[in-house]
Design an enzyme around this catalytic site. Sequence first.
Site, mmCIF file in Angstrom:
data_model
loop_
_atom_site.group_PDB
_atom_site.id
_atom_site.type_symbol
_atom_site.label_atom_id
_atom_site.label_comp_id
_atom_site.label_asym_id
_atom_site.label_seq_id
_atom_site.Cartn_x
_atom_site.Cartn_y
_atom_site.Cartn_z
ATOM 1 C CE1 TYR A 70 -3.120 -2.962 0.393
ATOM 2 C CE2 TYR A 70 -3.287 -2.525 2.737
ATOM 3 C CZ TYR A 70 -3.638 -3.273 1.635
ATOM 4 O OH TYR A 70 -4.505 -4.325 1.776
ATOM 5 C CG HIS A 114 -1.411 -8.629 -0.045
ATOM 6 N ND1 HIS A 114 -0.959 -7.339 0.095
ATOM 7 C CD2 HIS A 114 -2.748 -8.511 -0.183
ATOM 8 C CE1 HIS A 114 -1.978 -6.493 0.050
ATOM 9 N NE2 HIS A 114 -3.071 -7.185 -0.126
ATOM 10 C CB SER A 148 -14.008 -4.942 -0.048
ATOM 11 O OG SER A 148 -12.831 -4.395 -0.567
ATOM 12 N N PRO A 149 -15.736 -5.066 3.278
ATOM 13 C CG PRO A 149 -15.748 -4.517 5.559
ATOM 14 C CD PRO A 149 -14.853 -4.545 4.344
ATOM 15 C CG LEU A 150 -18.890 -1.261 4.827
ATOM 16 C CD1 LEU A 150 -18.638 0.129 5.376
ATOM 17 C CD2 LEU A 150 -20.217 -1.813 5.357
ATOM 18 N N GLY A 151 -18.620 -3.485 0.411
ATOM 19 C CA GLY A 151 -18.668 -3.405 -1.041
ATOM 20 C C GLY A 151 -17.989 -2.170 -1.575
ATOM 21 N N GLY A 178 -17.674 0.651 -0.171
ATOM 22 C CA GLY A 178 -18.478 1.822 0.146
ATOM 23 C C GLY A 178 -19.879 1.796 -0.439
ATOM 24 C CG PHE A 179 -22.557 0.024 -4.172
ATOM 25 C CD1 PHE A 179 -22.754 1.093 -5.033
ATOM 26 C CD2 PHE A 179 -23.505 -0.981 -4.143
ATOM 27 C CE1 PHE A 179 -23.871 1.156 -5.844
ATOM 28 C CE2 PHE A 179 -24.627 -0.922 -4.949
ATOM 29 C CZ PHE A 179 -24.810 0.143 -5.813
#
Length: 325
Positions: A59, A134, A213-216, A218-219
């Site tokens: 990152y 990773h 990415s548990p919130l897609g 941010g979507f």
Amino acid sequence: MRTTTLGSKGPEVGVIGLGCMGMTFSYDMKTPRDEATSVAVVHQALDLGATLIDTADVYGPHTNEELVGRALAGGHRERAVLATKVGLVVSDPTGGPGNSPVIVNNGRPEHVRKSIDESLRRLGTDHVDLYQLHRVDPQVPVEETWGAMAEVVAAGKARQIGLSEVSVEQIERAQSVHPVASVQSELSLWTRDPLAEVLPYCEEQGIAFLPFSPLGRGFLAGRFASFDDLPEDDFRRRLPRFQQDALRANLAIVGRVREIAERAGITPAQVALAWLVAQGRYVVPIPGTKTPKYLADNAGAGEVELSAAALADLDALPAPEGGRY
């Protein structure tokens, strides 16, 4: 915040962690970075009980570990369960689509041995609590990479080691060399692939599962209503699910999550995260954010227990339009 352990043999952590990638990498790259706010977010996460702090050497590259290291200085390191990763390398900073970085695998044992020392220097610590591969390098047998990571544990430079985006067969091969403490893979209300085999296996083996990415991206939190809402130079503009036709169809999923949230008196993000926590004893989502507002919202999910009816409604949501990548 409620707590669990990082697998059956790991340290205690809050049921919601913090992913730090977006503080220096990938999202909205043209917006100036606010290091002071990012450091404050890490401190606030620890105060709220979101003690699993996740970063990686790729990152930035490297700048994210440096930022986390500065955030954990001055006595904060002892409050954190610190996780970083190895195995991906930026080979060309601007050579990919949209001038994005070109990232390649490197699972060679010599790379692992060298990288842990560099990560520890950037993080300002003598050990990490979790060192993760990773991605498995298709050119290197996972047993060879995992053996080098086991050496990192033997040297006291990492307390435990984990994998990311792997199959059950790859987990089993790694376990033949050294115990697997965690698996980090994408899992959310619109990416459910690990529910079929990987998550049940982790649950059976006492392995922690860390959804990224548990919130897609941010979507699922309802932050985007159209393609134009995405910041310029944001890598989500290249993802199939965020293209306008797919995004328009996927808004039906967000609408259903919002309805459930309104009934429960919580936010859509908290619904999505609480659904994940309900998937297993050692499931610890690591939503990323660089703002105090969203951090507080995410951490609040650690106090939420959804009803059986709400969970059933969420389980019945349709699959999204478009692939992950």
